[in-house]
Design a protein around this motif. Structure first.
Motif, PDB file in Angstrom:
ATOM      1  N   GLY A  27      39.243 -11.427-115.486  1.00  0.00           N
ATOM      2  CA  GLY A  27      38.460 -10.275-115.046  1.00  0.00           C
ATOM      3  C   GLY A  27      39.125  -9.013-115.566  1.00  0.00           C
ATOM      4  N   HIS A  74      37.768  -5.598-115.168  1.00  0.00           N
ATOM      5  CA  HIS A  74      37.001  -4.443-114.703  1.00  0.00           C
ATOM      6  C   HIS A  74      37.934  -3.272-114.398  1.00  0.00           C
ATOM      7  CE1 HIS A  74      33.205  -6.608-114.633  1.00  0.00           C
ATOM      8  NE2 HIS A  74      33.900  -7.647-114.193  1.00  0.00           N
ATOM      9  N   ASN A  77      39.259  -8.243-109.700  1.00  0.00           N
ATOM     10  CA  ASN A  77      39.531  -8.942-110.962  1.00  0.00           C
ATOM     11  C   ASN A  77      40.108 -10.329-110.713  1.00  0.00           C
ATOM     12  OD1 ASN A  77      38.613  -7.181-112.989  1.00  0.00           O
ATOM     13  ND2 ASN A  77      40.451  -5.921-112.849  1.00  0.00           N
ATOM     14  N   THR A  89      38.202 -13.773-111.743  1.00  0.00           N
ATOM     15  CA  THR A  89      38.885 -14.686-112.662  1.00  0.00           C
ATOM     16  C   THR A  89      38.833 -16.117-112.142  1.00  0.00           C
ATOM     17  OG1 THR A  89      40.382 -12.948-113.449  1.00  0.00           O
ATOM     18  CG2 THR A  89      41.110 -15.230-113.739  1.00  0.00           C
ATOM     19  N   ASP A 134      30.267  -8.515-110.103  1.00  0.00           N
ATOM     20  CA  ASP A 134      31.478  -7.722-109.904  1.00  0.00           C
ATOM     21  C   ASP A 134      31.298  -6.564-108.924  1.00  0.00           C
ATOM     22  OD1 ASP A 134      30.078  -6.531-112.437  1.00  0.00           O
ATOM     23  OD2 ASP A 134      31.522  -4.995-111.864  1.00  0.00           O
ATOM     24  N   ALA A 157      45.408  -7.089-116.625  1.00  0.00           N
ATOM     25  CA  ALA A 157      44.213  -6.273-116.405  1.00  0.00           C
ATOM     26  C   ALA A 157      44.732  -5.014-115.721  1.00  0.00           C
ATOM     27  CB  ALA A 157      43.213  -7.004-115.519  1.00  0.00           C
TER      28      ALA A 157
END
Length: 242
Positions: free
Chosen positions: A44, A46, A69, A73, A105, A215
């Motif tokens: 993830g 974002h 995230n 994931t 999301d 991330a």
């Protein structure tokens, strides 16, 4: 007295390419010698800007973004692993492929933020640039509650500062890391998710550097942290044992 690594010098810019970053510091060619990022295909990625204007608006929300995230994931992994239901210390609720709901999301972020606010762990405010955001001390309880909401039950253990080489060991064990950076020269006080680690080496084999694949909540792509330049940090290790 051991000489301090040249890669521990102050970092003020984000790292998009570990090889180029190492070359810019050491002023010599580098190449990647090992890359252990088991979650790379499910990561993830974002960002806080994805959710700034949702609903009533959000402030200092790197914590909820990191939790989002992480959940996305694991959800993407389980969407692509129909045979995986019980995986060691991480139990994910998996029905038939046709019955599985793909998480969105924005819905996850708003749910996760609401959980944090109800627990008085995430404070959606930026009061005088000093108060607001996610409590570092209570992040473990927050993460556990959010994972439980999505029927993901994993082993969560503290991650305390230690030797940098263990990041490769944790990556080999397919553990996800929730990192809480404090006064980092690039990110300041910030929460990120680590998906693995990689090592680069100079062409003359005299210099090595370890980087964490993360991330960072600022970009929709994988970014990297120099393990030598982490400074003060705390965190959690999440064990899916896949």
């Amino acid at each position: 007295m051991q000489e301090k690594s040249i890669f521990a010098r102050k970092q003020t810019d984000v790292i998009n390419d570990p090889v180029l970053h190492a070359e810019s510091i050491a002023q010599k060619p580098f190449h990647e010698v090992q890359r252990i990022v088991p979650w790379e295909n499910f990561a993830g990625l974002h960002t806080t800007s994805d959710y700034d204007s949702l609903g009533k608006g959000y402030y200092r929300h790197c914590g909820p973004v990191a939790v989002t995230n992480l959940i996305l994931t694991i959800d993407k992994w389980r969407q692509n692993s129909p045979a995986q239901g019980q995986t060691g210390r991480c139990s994910v609720s998996v029905a038939s492929t046709a019955d599985k709901e793909i998480l969105q999301d924005k819905e996850v972020f708003q749910t996760v933020s609401s959980i944090g606010e109800k627990m008085f762990i995430y404070h959606n405010m930026d009061l005088f640039h000093h108060f607001g955001g996610t409590s570092d001390l209570l992040t473990g309880a927050y993460l556990s509650a959010a994972l439980r909401h999505y029927r993901i039950s994993c082993s969560i253990a503290p991650l305390l500062p230690g030797r940098k080489g263990r990041f490769l060991e944790l990556a080999r064990q397919k553990k996800l890391l929730y990192l809480q950076l404090r006064h980092h020269p690039c990110y300041g006080s910030h929460h990120v998710i680590c998906y693995g680690a990689l090592e680069v080496e100079s062409s003359d084999r005299k210099e090595h550097a370890l980087y964490l694949a993360i991330a960072d909540g600022w970009a929709h792509q994988m970014r990297y942290l120099s393990a030598d330049g982490l400074g003060i940090y705390f965190g959690l290790q999440i064990d899916p044992e896949i």
